[in-house]
Design a protein around this motif. Structure first.
Motif, short mmCIF file in Angstrom:
data_model
loop_
_atom_site.label_atom_id
_atom_site.label_comp_id
_atom_site.label_asym_id
_atom_site.label_seq_id
_atom_site.Cartn_x
_atom_site.Cartn_y
_atom_site.Cartn_z
N GLN A 617 0.82 -1.21 0.00
CA GLN A 617 0.00 0.00 0.00
C GLN A 617 0.85 1.26 0.00
O GLN A 617 0.33 2.37 0.17
N GLY A 618 2.17 1.09 -0.15
CA GLY A 618 3.04 2.24 -0.38
C GLY A 618 3.70 2.82 0.84
O GLY A 618 4.44 3.80 0.73
N GLU A 762 -0.04 -7.28 -12.52
CA GLU A 762 1.22 -7.14 -13.26
C GLU A 762 1.03 -7.50 -14.74
O GLU A 762 1.59 -6.85 -15.63
N ALA A 763 0.25 -8.55 -14.99
CA ALA A 763 0.03 -8.95 -16.39
C ALA A 763 -0.70 -7.87 -17.16
O ALA A 763 -0.37 -7.58 -18.33
N TRP A 764 -1.71 -7.24 -16.54
CA TRP A 764 -2.42 -6.15 -17.21
C TRP A 764 -1.49 -4.96 -17.44
O TRP A 764 -1.57 -4.28 -18.47
N LEU A 765 -0.61 -4.71 -16.49
CA LEU A 765 0.36 -3.63 -16.68
C LEU A 765 1.29 -3.93 -17.86
O LEU A 765 1.61 -3.03 -18.66
N VAL A 766 1.75 -5.18 -17.95
CA VAL A 766 2.61 -5.55 -19.09
C VAL A 766 1.83 -5.40 -20.40
O VAL A 766 2.36 -4.87 -21.39
N PRO A 799 2.54 -2.64 -7.41
CA PRO A 799 2.80 -3.10 -8.79
C PRO A 799 3.02 -1.97 -9.78
O PRO A 799 3.81 -2.11 -10.72
N PHE A 800 2.38 -0.83 -9.57
CA PHE A 800 2.51 0.30 -10.49
C PHE A 800 3.86 1.02 -10.31
O PHE A 800 4.30 1.74 -11.19
N VAL A 829 -0.78 6.84 -6.42
CA VAL A 829 0.28 6.13 -7.13
C VAL A 829 1.27 7.13 -7.73
O VAL A 829 2.49 6.97 -7.63
N LEU A 830 0.75 8.19 -8.36
CA LEU A 830 1.62 9.18 -8.98
C LEU A 830 2.47 9.89 -7.94
O LEU A 830 3.65 10.18 -8.19
#
Length: 911
Positions: A617-618, A762-766, A799-800, A829-830
């Motif tokens: 969660q960062g 992760e797969a969607w990010l790839v 993951p991002f 995230v940013l």
């Protein structure tokens, strides 16, 4: 008219309380409103000089009353407490010690139980939570001392028979307690000066010492005793003659006055010696000599028990009427007293018991052993196996010791583990032939001692020796299998843990019902759940842990339940329930902190759960500290799975903080153990993801998962495997291969498994990055939107931050364009993607983890406290603080406080 023996007992000949030394029961009783303070005797003598000394003494941190038997230590102090409430503190706890209390766990456990009866501890006070059940380390002592210091009113702790305490760890802890000014005052009643650092206390005026010269009777004391006990008015010449013969020894003075009362002959003291042997002669003549042979035999044989009830007495001496005999002896005051309000439990005066035991052992050694055997068998059949074990070892009947140990063996994971191990240490293993039962005793001792490698050797030897049918009873086989499961946990053999646990449960189906079977069933179920967890069946493991958590087994299994709840937290995180898992982890750690248990091995899964949740969660700052605390939780041995999981988590946290060298250092500890963790899908997934993250962080190069080139060749293909391979393919620029690898990951996780959820994200990010690289912006936005959709519920930002780097950030910024309502999750995230978050050169990684105490001292350094202030904070000496600082500086590779604080902040150990 009272007999001489009745007078002797009622007047407290030996200055010894007749209540409080028989075992645990009298310690919790309340006498005259004061917990366990011995009651008033029939005749007591005013000692105004002594009482004044005690009034002044209790204002000191430590008072030591030192004298041999018969000098009235107990009687005088107990009377002072009862008669002088203004001089003594309002809150007093009295604890009579035994030889079995001479270990840190037994001693401090008894002290805490005694304090709990005083009424000075408010509800929800931290002292209620502190326990010595898991042993006594620095953390437990610190929690206890801080809790004692926060009591709302002063507390006087009287420790009678302190000469039984010789353990250096107990003495060192008491030294630290009295070295600091708290609301606790200690008073030690002892036959010899204890091995404490008394010179410093003397120099500071914090020590009061009362000895033989203070306890000795003077002229007025002799006259008052003679008048009060015997209605004798002695002449000055008689008094002086008594004092000359006895030198003021209270026991001798009492014998002299009884002698004069019996003879009624003025000056007839020539035959009276007033020495220690005359006490034994009196006991033989006046106590034993006045009973028939049957009663004398009863007294001799039953003296093997520290405390007696009718059933135990009947078991030791056949023929019944044990309770009636005890009641008769007590009513005649023949040095036998009841120790409970219902008058069902009795004990013999210590010196009478010493005489009886010595005579029985000398004149009838077979009868001595038979009496202990009978006591052991009766106690184990009445659910008191730990006391039974004490009698079995006293009989030196090693087969019986093993038989009793089988019934007591669940205690080796409970609050009485050290009491059991103390008895097992009496077995002369080296001089006895190997057998299945003795090998199990040795294995149980090794488990408590933390010698797990040796335990595994003894388990294997027990298995070889128990090959013949009927060699061991079912409960012993269950013990063997539970120990085998513990040994399998040591080596990371999940199938072995499950198989051994199942075998234990099968044997227990045929075992005699009772506490031993129930205890081993709980142990087997817990270990089976651990095996299921690390073998990857997380949902089933969680159900088993939850069932154990609901089955409240009380204080005996407090340590086991802490471990169960710690695993529950980790299970919830692994099942994607981060909020639940984090909440459970925090609750478990808080509970353990109250008990002084946060450095125990059982807490590691909770620390892993907390670190993982925070990292995903960062919040890498708290994740770093959770990992550091987890690595410091090493008390109780070593277990492979959580140790590797902590190292892998440490590597992943380092990647999140842009610390490639720290990640590599953490991972280097796991590569050599690949054969140990690669059979665990859970650890394998963690390792693949951590290695992929670390390799991409270092150079953006490939991690050739599954090819053998990375040292991580695996025999299975999980979703994590394919998502990691897809990320590696993308990093080396092979977009087609990346897309093919990502296609092996389900679009939506097929279960609640966290690893599968992260793999899908992760797969969607790839896919998004591949589409972006192929200049398909709509597909890229759609794919990253699917990733966000999966991540948003649990706020999985990590993951991002570690996949695609700058290209992922660009895609996220595009999503926000044209939207009237900003996406809070995307914004988070940013914000965490900012390169300024972890700028500057990477510090040298910490190779050797800090201990729990070193972490705590490091935290104090940032406050700029002096060494003396830190010592006071932790209730230790300045030299101990200096020793901690020396180790701390060595591990941090620094030379000063300032450098240590700076390095601690660089490493994330300090905020």
């Amino acid at each position: 008219m009272q007999s001489d023996s009745a007078k002797l007992a009622s007047a407290g000949l030996f200055g010894r309380s007749l209540v409080g030394a028989a075992g645990r029961a009298p310690r919790t009783g309340v006498v005259n409103g004061l917990p366990a303070v011995p009651p008033a005797l029939a005749v007591e003598v005013d000692r105004p000089g002594l009482e004044s000394l005690l009034d002044a003494a209790c204002r000191r941190r430590l008072t030591i009353v030192t004298a041999g038997p018969g000098w009235g230590k107990t009687t005088v102090v107990a009377r002072w407490i009862r008669q002088h409430p203004d001089g003594a503190p309002r809150a007093v706890t009295w604890l009579t010690l035994e030889a079995s209390d001479d270990s840190p766990a037994a001693f401090w456990g008894a002290v805490l139980r005694s304090i709990a009866q005083v009424g000075v501890v408010p509800e929800r006070h931290p002292l209620h939570s502190v326990t010595a059940a898991a042993g006594v380390n620095d953390e437990v002592l610190l929690a206890m001392f801080r809790a004692l210091d926060s009591l709302p009113e002063p507390l006087l702790i009287v420790l009678d028979d302190f000469h039984h305490i010789e353990n250096p760890n107990v003495l060192a802890a008491l030294n630290e307690l009295v070295a600091h000014d708290t609301g606790v005052r200690l008073m030690l009643l002892t036959r010899s000066e204890p091995a404490l650092g008394l010179h410093r206390l003397r120099l500071r005026g914090d020590l009061a010492e009362i000895g033989v010269a203070d306890l000795a009777f003077d002229v007025d004391g002799v006259r008052r005793l003679a008048r009060g006990a015997e209605s004798l008015d002695l002449t000055l010449e008689q008094v002086q003659y008594v004092l000359a013969r006895t030198e003021g020894w209270p026991a001798g003075v009492r014998l002299a006055t009884m002698h004069l009362s019996r003879t009624r002959s003025d000056g007839d003291l020539e035959s009276f010696a007033g020495t220690d042997p005359s006490v034994a002669e009196y006991l033989v003549a006046e106590v034993l000599g006045r009973h028939d042979a049957s009663t004398r035999e009863f007294l001799y044989r039953t003296s093997v028990a520290e405390r007696l009830d009718g059933g135990l007495a009947d078991a030791i001496v056949a023929g019944g009427n044990g309770l009636a005999r005890l009641e008769m002896l007590a009513s005649a005051n023949h040095f036998v007293v009841s120790v409970d309000p219902e008058r069902t439990v009795y004990r013999y005066h210590p010196l009478l018991r010493d005489l009886l035991l010595h005579t029985l052992q000398r004149d009838d050694p077979d009868g001595y052993r038979d009496a202990h055997r009978a006591a052991a068998r009766w106690l184990v059949s009445h659910n008191d196996p730990v006391r039974a074990l004490r009698h079995a070892t006293a009989a030196r009947d090693w087969p019986l010791v093993a038989e009793v140990f089988f019934q007591a063996s669940p205690c080796i994971v409970g609050v009485q583990r050290y009491a059991v191990s103390r008895e097992l240490m009496a077995i002369p293993f080296q001089s006895l032939p190997s057998s299945a039962d003795l090998e199990l005793c040795a294995a149980g001792l090794d488990l408590v001692s933390g010698n797990l490698d040796a335990m595994a050797v003894h388990v294997n030897a027990a298995r070889r020796n128990s090959a013949h049918p009927g060699e061991l009873p079912p409960i012993a086989h269950a013990l063997l299998e539970n120990l085998a499961a513990a040994a399998a946990r040591l080596t990371g053999d999940a199938p072995g843990v499950i198989a051994a646990s199942d075998a234990a449960l099968a044997f227990l189906a045929n075992a005699h019902p009772g506490r031993a079977a129930d205890g081993h069933r709980a142990i087997a179920m817990t270990q089976r759940a651990v095996g299921l967890l690390w073998s990857g069946d997380i949902a089933t493991a969680r159900e088993a842990f939850a069932a154990m958590d609901r089955d409240d087994r009380g204080a005996d299994f407090a340590l086991t339940i802490i471990g169960v709840r710690s695993h529950l937290a980790w299970c919830d995180v692994l099942l994607g329930r981060l909020s639940d898992g984090e909440a459970t982890a925090r609750a478990v750690i808080a509970d353990a902190s109250d008990k002084g248990w946060t450095s125990l091995l059982q807490l590691r899964p909770a620390y892993i759960a907390l670190a993982t949740s925070r990292m995903l969660q960062g919040d890498t700052s708290e994740a770093v500290q959770a990992v550091a605390s987890g690595l410091a939780a090493d008390v109780g041995g070593v277990e492979l799975w959580p140790t590797i999981a902590l190292r892998l988590t440490k590597a992943s946290v380092a990647v999140s903080r842009n610390r490639p060298r720290a990640a590599a250092a953490a991972l280097s500890h796991t590569v050599s153990r690949e054969r140990d963790w690669s059979s665990s899908p859970l650890l394998a997934d963690m390792a693949v993801r951590a290695w992929t993250d670390q390799n991409l962080l270092v150079s953006g190069a490939i991690l050739a998962v599954g090819t053998g080139r990375s040292g991580l060749e695996l025999d299975y293909r999980s979703a994590t495997f394919w998502s990691s391979r897809a990320r590696s393919d993308f990093a080396r620029g092979d977009l087609a291969a990346a897309e093919r690898s990502a296609a092996n990951v389900p679009d939506q996780p097929e279960s609640d498994d966290l690893a599968d959820l992260l793999a899908s994200i992760e797969a969607w990010l790839v896919r998004a990055l591949v589409a972006d690289g192929n200049r398909h912006p709509r597909e890229a936005i759609e794919a990253i939107g699917r990733a966000l959709e999966l991540a948003r519920a649990q706020s999985l930002v990590r993951p991002f931050l570690v996949t695609g780097s700058e290209r992922t950030v660009d895609l996220l910024r595009r999503i926000g364009m044209g939207s009237e309502r900003p996406d809070e999750f995307v914004a988070r995230v940013l914000a965490l993607s900012s390169p300024r978050q972890f700028n500057g050169p990477e510090p040298e990684p910490l190779i050797e983890p800090l201990t729990e105490r070193e972490l705590a001292v490091l935290g104090e350094l940032s406050t700029m406290k002096s060494n003396a202030e830190i010592a006071s904070e932790f209730y230790v000496s300045i030299n101990t603080v200096k020793a901690h600082l020396k180790n701390l500086y060595r591990k941090l590779d620094v030379r000063s406080r300032r450098e240590a604080v700076r390095r601690g902040r660089e490493l994330g150990l300090l905020r």
